[in-house]
Design a protein around this motif. Sequence first.
Motif, mmCIF file in Angstrom:
data_model
loop_
_atom_site.group_PDB
_atom_site.id
_atom_site.type_symbol
_atom_site.label_atom_id
_atom_site.label_comp_id
_atom_site.label_asym_id
_atom_site.label_seq_id
_atom_site.Cartn_x
_atom_site.Cartn_y
_atom_site.Cartn_z
ATOM 1 N N ILE A 17 0.866 -1.190 0.000
ATOM 2 C CA ILE A 17 0.000 0.000 0.000
ATOM 3 C C ILE A 17 0.896 1.231 0.000
ATOM 4 C CG2 ILE A 17 -1.865 1.209 1.175
ATOM 5 C CD1 ILE A 17 -2.236 -1.557 2.691
ATOM 6 N N GLY A 18 0.827 2.003 -1.088
ATOM 7 C CA GLY A 18 1.637 3.211 -1.198
ATOM 8 C C GLY A 18 2.793 2.997 -2.157
ATOM 9 N N GLY A 20 5.188 5.336 -2.804
ATOM 10 C CA GLY A 20 6.245 6.337 -2.577
ATOM 11 C C GLY A 20 7.585 5.599 -2.572
ATOM 12 N N ILE A 40 -0.741 -0.516 -4.535
ATOM 13 C CA ILE A 40 -1.917 0.366 -4.656
ATOM 14 C C ILE A 40 -1.469 1.776 -4.276
ATOM 15 C CG2 ILE A 40 -4.312 0.727 -3.944
ATOM 16 C CD1 ILE A 40 -4.116 -2.064 -2.561
ATOM 17 N N VAL A 50 8.575 15.677 -1.832
ATOM 18 C CA VAL A 50 9.564 16.548 -1.173
ATOM 19 C C VAL A 50 10.606 15.666 -0.494
ATOM 20 C CG1 VAL A 50 8.248 16.792 1.005
ATOM 21 C CG2 VAL A 50 9.819 18.606 0.307
ATOM 22 N N GLY A 51 11.824 16.208 -0.277
ATOM 23 C CA GLY A 51 12.901 15.447 0.370
ATOM 24 C C GLY A 51 14.090 15.336 -0.559
ATOM 25 N N GLY A 139 -5.643 3.740 -6.552
ATOM 26 C CA GLY A 139 -6.734 3.518 -5.599
ATOM 27 C C GLY A 139 -6.298 3.928 -4.207
ATOM 28 N N GLY A 172 2.890 6.130 4.048
ATOM 29 C CA GLY A 172 3.356 7.458 4.439
ATOM 30 C C GLY A 172 2.782 7.925 5.764
ATOM 31 N N ALA A 175 -1.123 8.670 6.525
ATOM 32 C CA ALA A 175 -2.063 7.537 6.611
ATOM 33 C C ALA A 175 -1.678 6.551 7.725
ATOM 34 C CB ALA A 175 -2.125 6.822 5.264
ATOM 35 N N ILE A 227 18.522 24.086 -1.022
ATOM 36 C CA ILE A 227 19.124 22.855 -1.549
ATOM 37 C C ILE A 227 19.287 22.983 -3.067
ATOM 38 C CG2 ILE A 227 18.830 20.346 -1.799
ATOM 39 C CD1 ILE A 227 16.993 20.415 0.663
ATOM 40 N N THR A 282 2.974 21.305 3.318
ATOM 41 C CA THR A 282 2.573 20.048 3.947
ATOM 42 C C THR A 282 2.682 20.240 5.457
ATOM 43 O OG1 THR A 282 2.930 17.653 4.021
ATOM 44 C CG2 THR A 282 4.891 18.989 3.902
ATOM 45 N N ALA A 300 6.709 0.111 6.435
ATOM 46 C CA ALA A 300 7.998 0.696 6.051
ATOM 47 C C ALA A 300 7.837 2.178 5.737
ATOM 48 C CB ALA A 300 8.560 -0.038 4.833
ATOM 49 N N GLY A 301 8.938 2.928 5.891
ATOM 50 C CA GLY A 301 8.962 4.354 5.556
ATOM 51 C C GLY A 301 8.207 5.186 6.584
ATOM 52 N N MET A 306 7.929 8.915 11.216
ATOM 53 C CA MET A 306 8.128 10.215 10.551
ATOM 54 C C MET A 306 9.286 10.903 11.266
ATOM 55 S SD MET A 306 6.994 12.685 8.477
ATOM 56 C CE MET A 306 8.066 14.124 8.283
ATOM 57 N N GLY A 314 15.038 10.897 5.955
ATOM 58 C CA GLY A 314 13.799 10.225 5.530
ATOM 59 C C GLY A 314 13.978 9.335 4.309
HETATM 60 C C1 LIG Z 1 8.914 19.004 4.359
HETATM 61 C C2 LIG Z 1 9.719 17.755 4.246
HETATM 62 C C3 LIG Z 1 11.037 17.816 3.828
HETATM 63 C C4 LIG Z 1 11.791 16.659 3.730
HETATM 64 N N1 LIG Z 1 13.110 16.760 3.369
HETATM 65 C C5 LIG Z 1 13.860 15.620 3.346
HETATM 66 C C6 LIG Z 1 15.230 15.682 2.973
HETATM 67 O O1 LIG Z 1 15.754 16.756 2.666
HETATM 68 N N2 LIG Z 1 15.939 14.530 2.954
HETATM 69 C C7 LIG Z 1 15.380 13.318 3.268
HETATM 70 O O2 LIG Z 1 16.066 12.297 3.243
HETATM 71 N N3 LIG Z 1 14.073 13.243 3.609
HETATM 72 C C8 LIG Z 1 13.308 14.349 3.647
HETATM 73 N N4 LIG Z 1 11.997 14.266 3.957
HETATM 74 C C9 LIG Z 1 11.417 12.950 4.220
HETATM 75 C C10 LIG Z 1 11.233 12.123 2.939
HETATM 76 O O3 LIG Z 1 10.714 12.894 1.903
HETATM 77 C C11 LIG Z 1 10.284 10.990 3.275
HETATM 78 O O4 LIG Z 1 10.779 10.342 4.408
HETATM 79 C C12 LIG Z 1 10.132 9.951 2.207
HETATM 80 O O5 LIG Z 1 9.756 10.490 0.984
HETATM 81 C C13 LIG Z 1 9.047 8.987 2.702
HETATM 82 O O6 LIG Z 1 8.757 8.043 1.745
HETATM 83 P P1 LIG Z 1 7.557 7.048 2.018
HETATM 84 O O7 LIG Z 1 7.524 6.164 0.829
HETATM 85 O O8 LIG Z 1 7.665 6.441 3.346
HETATM 86 O O9 LIG Z 1 6.260 7.960 2.084
HETATM 87 P P2 LIG Z 1 5.558 8.811 0.956
HETATM 88 O O10 LIG Z 1 6.543 9.334 -0.016
HETATM 89 O O11 LIG Z 1 4.656 9.755 1.662
HETATM 90 O O12 LIG Z 1 4.691 7.722 0.166
HETATM 91 C C14 LIG Z 1 3.482 7.221 0.670
HETATM 92 C C15 LIG Z 1 2.592 6.948 -0.515
HETATM 93 O O13 LIG Z 1 1.413 6.283 -0.065
HETATM 94 C C16 LIG Z 1 0.310 6.810 -0.761
HETATM 95 N N5 LIG Z 1 -0.855 6.592 0.082
HETATM 96 C C17 LIG Z 1 -1.174 7.230 1.248
HETATM 97 N N6 LIG Z 1 -2.313 6.743 1.749
HETATM 98 C C18 LIG Z 1 -2.723 5.775 0.913
HETATM 99 C C19 LIG Z 1 -3.852 4.914 0.901
HETATM 100 N N7 LIG Z 1 -4.781 4.966 1.871
HETATM 101 N N8 LIG Z 1 -4.002 4.027 -0.120
HETATM 102 C C20 LIG Z 1 -3.063 3.962 -1.120
HETATM 103 N N9 LIG Z 1 -1.976 4.781 -1.167
HETATM 104 C C21 LIG Z 1 -1.809 5.669 -0.157
HETATM 105 C C22 LIG Z 1 0.635 8.276 -0.965
HETATM 106 O O14 LIG Z 1 -0.075 8.825 -2.062
HETATM 107 C C23 LIG Z 1 2.138 8.239 -1.186
HETATM 108 O O15 LIG Z 1 2.465 8.182 -2.553
HETATM 109 C C24 LIG Z 1 11.215 15.414 4.044
HETATM 110 C C25 LIG Z 1 9.879 15.341 4.450
HETATM 111 C C26 LIG Z 1 9.138 16.506 4.555
HETATM 112 C C27 LIG Z 1 7.711 16.426 5.013
#
Ligand SMILES: Cc1cc2nc3c(=O)[nH]c(=O)nc-3n(C[C@H](O)[C@H](O)[C@H](O)COP(=O)(O)OP(=O)(O)OC[C@H]3O[C@@H](n4cnc5c(N)ncnc54)[C@H](O)[C@@H]3O)c2cc1C
Length: 439
Positions: A17-18, A20, A40, A50-51, A139, A172, A175, A227, A282, A300-301, A306, A314
């Motif tokens: 799920i997700g 990212g 999904i 962002v990141g 979805g 993420g 959620a 950056i 955000t 994961a992630g 957070m 991140g």
């Molecule tokens: C302002 C900010 C600045 C940052 N700067 C940095 C940085 O400089 N360096 C760094 O290393 N990290 C940084 N980070 C952190 C980094 O961007 C994140 O840790 C990383 O992108 C997280 O990836 P993820 O896959 O866990 O989550 P996400 O990228 O949030 O992916 C989660 C995915 O799940 C999907 N999703 C959510 N809910 C559902 C659902 N119910 N059903 C299906 N899909 C769903 C979303 O659409 C999303 O695509 C920053 C974060 C923020 C908020």
Amino acid sequence: MLSSNQNETDQIDVTVIGGGLAGMAASIHLSRAGLRVLCIEADVADTDPVGESLDWSAPDLLKALGLTMEYLMDQGIATYKRHVVLKLRDGSEQHYIPGEWLGKPPFNIDLRTLHVDRSQLNQAIRRIFLASGVTLIAGKVVHVETTGKAVDGVVTANGERITSRWFLDASGSAASLFPRTFKSPVYEYGPHKVAMWDYFTVPESIEGTTLHADGAGPSYMEWVWQIPIHPNTISVGYVSPGESVKEKRQRGMSVQEIFLAQLERFPDFRGLLQGTNSPRTTSFRCRVFAKIAGPNWLVAGEAAAMVDPMTSNGVTAALRQGAESAALIIRYRKHSRISRLAGAMYSQRVLSLARFFNSAIENVLYDWPIRNRIGAFNAGDMYTIPAWSLNVVYSRMRPRGFVSTTLFRLLVGSLRSCISLFHWVCSRSRLSSTISATS
Ligand SMILES: Cc1cc2nc3c(=O)[nH]c(=O)nc-3n(C[C@H](O)[C@H](O)[C@H](O)COP(=O)(O)OP(=O)(O)OC[C@H]3O[C@@H](n4cnc5c(N)ncnc54)[C@H](O)[C@@H]3O)c2cc1C
């Protein structure tokens, strides 16, 4: 290409799920191991990722997906990052550069890492993800079906029910589907925060990730990142407690006005601001869930933890947890469940690192006692030296089993306790000097 073919969803081993960073990384590793993966994703257009400033451990994790530093540079997706700069409003600055010794045996760390254009990086990973055979469907998962501690299936907003043997929650921080479903205990750090950011064209880019802040004073620290993501493009973002943004909004300021007013305070940004659009925004709360593994599921992630953006950790955490959670599913694919010990060790590794990064950055930089006592530049050293070293140790030690995970947790826990103790001592001495000054 998207697919929601029911036959395909009947034939899957793992539902992710997700889509990212964490979800894509895990899906690629799982698919390469021969598992049939369905991912999904609620926002396939990948709006406003962002990141952009990566930790030194991220390049190896990207290489494992098939993206070398050289490729990312050649494609214009990344620029080199060699150090971090802390710049105060009075113009003074300190450069934090990884020690030369880290580049020598036995560490052999590449002293360069990357700044990335996150949209382009996500697209590059998405191409590998689709080429590896993962099925991506658009979805939003709105319901998780469970029996006891196991996940049976997930249901999307358009009523599609998806079942599989294994599940990975990479949804993420907004959620955090499984930790919420299973009511995992949670550790929270600092206030709710808001980030607003935009990209700016500049004649010449800067070197290094630069953090701009006030540095001194009793208040909770706000900061601005700068950056270089392309030779002529910088990402500039402002991170502030949510309460402070709310108070300004109540005074009638728009988000754009708040962003511009903050940037105007720093000499580097004056002249940059003409024609600025409303920034992307955000909001988030730094937190870590204690239970992120079950009999047939893992998290994961950012759905698991957070970590504050100032730590630049991140991306490393998402890619690393994507790889580790995939490895656990691959290891137990022929068993009826993930072993309790292996699941608990995975939870402990994620928990201990995320607790360290969040509590250290809150205690040493955001909060005032240590920063005011030893100065912002020394506080920067006090944070970066253990934080960077821990990521290096983790990458080299690769803790997986009970002994290595426990040793690593002891190391991280001791560092966290030392910093918390120092924070307490600094806040007491500041408190007593304030009391004696007023009496
Ligand atoms: C302002 C900010 C600045 C940052 N700067 C940095 C940085 O400089 N360096 C760094 O290393 N990290 C940084 N980070 C952190 C980094 O961007 C994140 O840790 C990383 O992108 C997280 O990836 P993820 O896959 O866990 O989550 P996400 O990228 O949030 O992916 C989660 C995915 O799940 C999907 N999703 C959510 N809910 C559902 C659902 N119910 N059903 C299906 N899909 C769903 C979303 O659409 C999303 O695509 C920053 C974060 C923020 C908020």
